[in-house]
Design an enzyme around this catalytic site. Structure first.
Site, PDB file in Angstrom:
ATOM      1  CB  CYS A  71      -6.916 -10.635  -0.348  1.00  0.00           C
ATOM      2  SG  CYS A  71      -6.265  -9.822  -1.559  1.00  0.00           S
TER       3      CYS A  71
HETATM    4  N1  LIG Z   1      -5.060  -9.849  -6.117  1.00  0.00           N
HETATM    5  C1  LIG Z   1      -6.167  -9.545  -5.455  1.00  0.00           C
HETATM    6  O1  LIG Z   1      -7.039 -10.255  -5.596  1.00  0.00           O
HETATM    7  C2  LIG Z   1      -6.252  -8.237  -4.752  1.00  0.00           C
HETATM    8  C3  LIG Z   1      -7.406  -7.945  -4.165  1.00  0.00           C
HETATM    9  C4  LIG Z   1      -7.378  -6.611  -3.722  1.00  0.00           C
HETATM   10  C5  LIG Z   1      -6.098  -6.109  -3.311  1.00  0.00           C
HETATM   11  N2  LIG Z   1      -4.999  -6.561  -3.506  1.00  0.00           N
HETATM   12  C6  LIG Z   1      -3.997  -5.898  -2.851  1.00  0.00           C
HETATM   13  O2  LIG Z   1      -3.274  -5.145  -4.295  1.00  0.00           O
HETATM   14  C7  LIG Z   1      -1.968  -5.061  -4.061  1.00  0.00           C
HETATM   15  C8  LIG Z   1      -1.239  -5.778  -5.254  1.00  0.00           C
HETATM   16  O3  LIG Z   1      -1.853  -7.109  -5.575  1.00  0.00           O
HETATM   17  P1  LIG Z   1      -1.601  -7.818  -6.629  1.00  0.00           P
HETATM   18  O4  LIG Z   1      -2.483  -9.244  -6.585  1.00  0.00           O
HETATM   19  O5  LIG Z   1      -1.849  -6.846  -8.030  1.00  0.00           O
HETATM   20  O6  LIG Z   1      -0.010  -8.109  -6.896  1.00  0.00           O
HETATM   21  P2  LIG Z   1       0.810  -8.708  -8.010  1.00  0.00           P
HETATM   22  O7  LIG Z   1       2.034  -9.577  -7.392  1.00  0.00           O
HETATM   23  O8  LIG Z   1      -0.084  -9.556  -8.944  1.00  0.00           O
HETATM   24  O9  LIG Z   1       1.427  -7.387  -8.808  1.00  0.00           O
HETATM   25  C9  LIG Z   1       2.105  -6.526  -8.032  1.00  0.00           C
HETATM   26  C10 LIG Z   1       3.148  -6.102  -9.591  1.00  0.00           C
HETATM   27  O10 LIG Z   1       3.927  -5.002  -8.607  1.00  0.00           O
HETATM   28  C11 LIG Z   1       5.202  -5.042  -9.424  1.00  0.00           C
HETATM   29  N3  LIG Z   1       6.245  -4.225  -8.389  1.00  0.00           N
HETATM   30  C12 LIG Z   1       6.847  -4.930  -7.381  1.00  0.00           C
HETATM   31  N4  LIG Z   1       7.475  -3.830  -6.779  1.00  0.00           N
HETATM   32  C13 LIG Z   1       7.411  -2.868  -7.721  1.00  0.00           C
HETATM   33  C14 LIG Z   1       7.930  -1.413  -7.529  1.00  0.00           C
HETATM   34  N5  LIG Z   1       8.682  -1.204  -6.617  1.00  0.00           N
HETATM   35  N6  LIG Z   1       7.345  -0.901  -8.543  1.00  0.00           N
HETATM   36  C15 LIG Z   1       6.824  -1.146  -9.670  1.00  0.00           C
HETATM   37  N7  LIG Z   1       6.385  -2.543  -9.630  1.00  0.00           N
HETATM   38  C16 LIG Z   1       6.572  -3.375  -8.694  1.00  0.00           C
HETATM   39  C17 LIG Z   1       5.461  -6.654  -9.321  1.00  0.00           C
HETATM   40  O11 LIG Z   1       6.477  -6.876 -10.315  1.00  0.00           O
HETATM   41  C18 LIG Z   1       3.929  -7.025  -9.852  1.00  0.00           C
HETATM   42  O12 LIG Z   1       3.877  -7.140 -11.375  1.00  0.00           O
HETATM   43  C19 LIG Z   1      -1.721  -5.926  -2.730  1.00  0.00           C
HETATM   44  O13 LIG Z   1      -1.461  -5.014  -1.777  1.00  0.00           O
HETATM   45  C20 LIG Z   1      -2.831  -6.818  -2.573  1.00  0.00           C
HETATM   46  O14 LIG Z   1      -2.862  -7.212  -1.237  1.00  0.00           O
HETATM   47  C21 LIG Z   1      -5.091  -7.609  -4.304  1.00  0.00           C
END
Ligand SMILES: NC(=O)c1ccc[n+]([C@@H]2O[C@H](COP(=O)([O-])OP(=O)(O)OC[C@H]3O[C@@H](n4cnc5c(N)ncnc54)[C@H](O)[C@@H]3O)[C@@H](O)[C@H]2O)c1
Length: 433
Positions: free
Chosen positions: A272
């Site tokens: 992030c």
């Molecule tokens: N990790 C954090 O602390 C956090 C906090 C707030 C916001 N975010 C935001 O949330 C979003 C997700 O982050 P995350 O950390 O959970 O990512 P992540 O990589 O842990 O998880 C994302 C998941 O989405 C799946 N994916 C990818 N393309 C896909 C599709 N087309 N259809 C279905 N699944 C699909 C991936 O396989 C993966 O399991 C990002 O935009 C991130 O910036 C993350």
């Protein structure tokens, strides 16, 4: 509002899907299941679906026991098949939003997930994007795609943006008790999205549009990036002035108003803080505006791993050693304590620089068993007296709770401490930021 979705929310008959089951999506899916809904978790990663279906959590904030309880209660199931969306009333999209190498936003995951949702969009459905994104994405990317079905937003289907604020590893705040922002494309969209999240999350804060909700998230993370950049520069300045920056910060933090404690460190990490502000500055560049605070903070924060390498140089120099041939033990490679997430971790830059200087690099991180840097596969070593004594320099990069600091100080020949873990030990062999 007297809408069929509202009635389904109240009666817990609303069928929910979460698309993307990572750090954000899996906890969200479990939170809705625990609130009494049936949830379908969808991901393109077969391994994640297999593990989740076996009740095996791969996200530290969700225990396998918690996951198994909702599976046994038949409140959740997992699939890679987007056809499951046919029966779904509300879908939350939580897919990744990384940067390309050029630091431009990579919204390909969002486009792909939206196309899958579009293919099954049906009247009465609520669609919410949670991924962090630049202002305008919901209106400019999702809305035209979904409306190309002929269905009309606010009437036939409902669309909102609701940023995720999860803080992995935080023992006090989780998906359920962290207030949630929602901004719908129309007032009806906001109202339904508010009712949807309000059924599982303690406090929901509506805002006037998706753009405002998108900007709220970027303000929050830019605020952190800029303040961390400031305190990192203060650390560099204190170093030049031979002042202990940690003592300065702790004393300043006694002021009960007008000061907020940010800590210096080896550099930004995680999915992030190093990434999100660039979504905002990229968008502003398209409008001929340079986001100066963001650029400056990024410059300072991304220089910190090199500042740490300079400190390692000082430590080796004291022993008349050079990088070439010296052994450096890195303690902690995760981007923050007590989590197994190495994304964007400054440890990667530090290790890369050391390897480039022909240093022998060893590391320990119980959360990260192996790591590849510069095509070099490294394995976490158990911390032992032998290992600590063998290293010319021990670098504390991540302050995991399990490190026994007094013992490390006793055994190590020299230490570079980027996290102030050795506070209280004014040992000559400790080099601080
Ligand atoms: N990790 C954090 O602390 C956090 C906090 C707030 C916001 N975010 C935001 O949330 C979003 C997700 O982050 P995350 O950390 O959970 O990512 P992540 O990589 O842990 O998880 C994302 C998941 O989405 C799946 N994916 C990818 N393309 C896909 C599709 N087309 N259809 C279905 N699944 C699909 C991936 O396989 C993966 O399991 C990002 O935009 C991130 O910036 C993350």
């Amino acid at each position: 509002m007297d809408h069929p979705l509202q009635e389904k929310i109240t009666s817990r008959t609303l069928r929910i899907a979460v698309v993307g089951l990572g750090y954000v999506g899996l906890p969200l899916a479990v939170t809705f299941a625990e609130a009494g809904f049936h949830v379908t978790g969808i991901d393109v990663d077969q391994q994640k679906i297999d593990r989740a279906s076996r009740g095996e959590s791969y996200i530290p904030d969700i225990s396998s026991g918690t996951l198994q309880a909702v599976i046994e209660a038949k409140r959740i199931h997992f699939t890679t098949d987007f056809a499951a969306l046919d029966d779904i009333d509300a879908v939350s999209i939580c897919v990744p939003t990384p940067l390309r190498k050029t630091r431009d936003p990579d919204i390909s995951y969002i486009i792909s997930a939206t196309q899958q949702v579009r293919a099954r969009l049906h009247p009465g459905q609520l669609v919410v994007l949670e991924s962090t994104i630049y202002p305008g994405t919901t209106d400019e990317v999702l809305l035209p795609e979904l409306q190309s079905t002929g269905l009309k937003v606010g009437v036939d289907f409902f669309l909102a943006f609701s940023p995720e604020r999860i803080d992995p590893g935080n023992p006090n705040f989780d998906t359920r008790n962290t207030p949630k922002i929602v901004g719908g494309v129309t007032p009806a969209c906001t109202e339904l999205a508010q009712a949807y999240y309000g059924a599982a999350i303690e406090r929901v804060v509506p805002v006037s549009s998706p753009r405002v909700a998108e900007m709220v998230k970027l303000l929050e993370n830019t605020f952190r990036a800029v303040n961390i950049g400031l305190v990192n520069e203060i650390a560099i300045m204190c170093g030049k002035l031979s002042i202990d920056v940690w003592e300065v910060i702790n004393a300043a933090a006694t002021k009960p108003f007008g000061f907020m404690r940010f800590l210096p460190g080896p550099g930004l990490g995680g999915h992030c803080i190093p990434v999100d502000p660039h979504y905002l500055s990229w968008k502003l560049k398209t409008l001929d505006y340079t986001a100066r605070f963001i650029e400056l903070a990024a410059e300072i924060n991304s220089s910190m791993p090199y500042h740490v390498v300079n400190k390692i140089n000082d430590a080796l120099n004291e022993q008349r050693r050079s990088f070439n041939g010296a052994t450096v033990l890195v303690l902690g490679v995760a981007y923050k304590p007590n989590v197994g997430d190495v994304r964007e971790s400054p440890a990667l830059d530090i290790i890369q620089e050391l390897l480039a200087r022909k240093t022998v690099v060893l590391y320990n991180d119980e959360y990260i068993p192996s790591l590849t840097v510069r095509n070099c596969l490294l394995h976490s070593q158990p911390v032992s007296s032998g290992l600590l004594q063998a290293a010319d320099c021990v670098v504390i990069v991540t302050d995991h709770n399990y490190y026994d600091v007094p013992w490390i100080i006793r055994e190590a020949r020299s230490i570079v401490d980027t996290r102030n873990m050795t506070r209280g030990y004014n040992d000559e062999k400790v080099f601080r930021l």
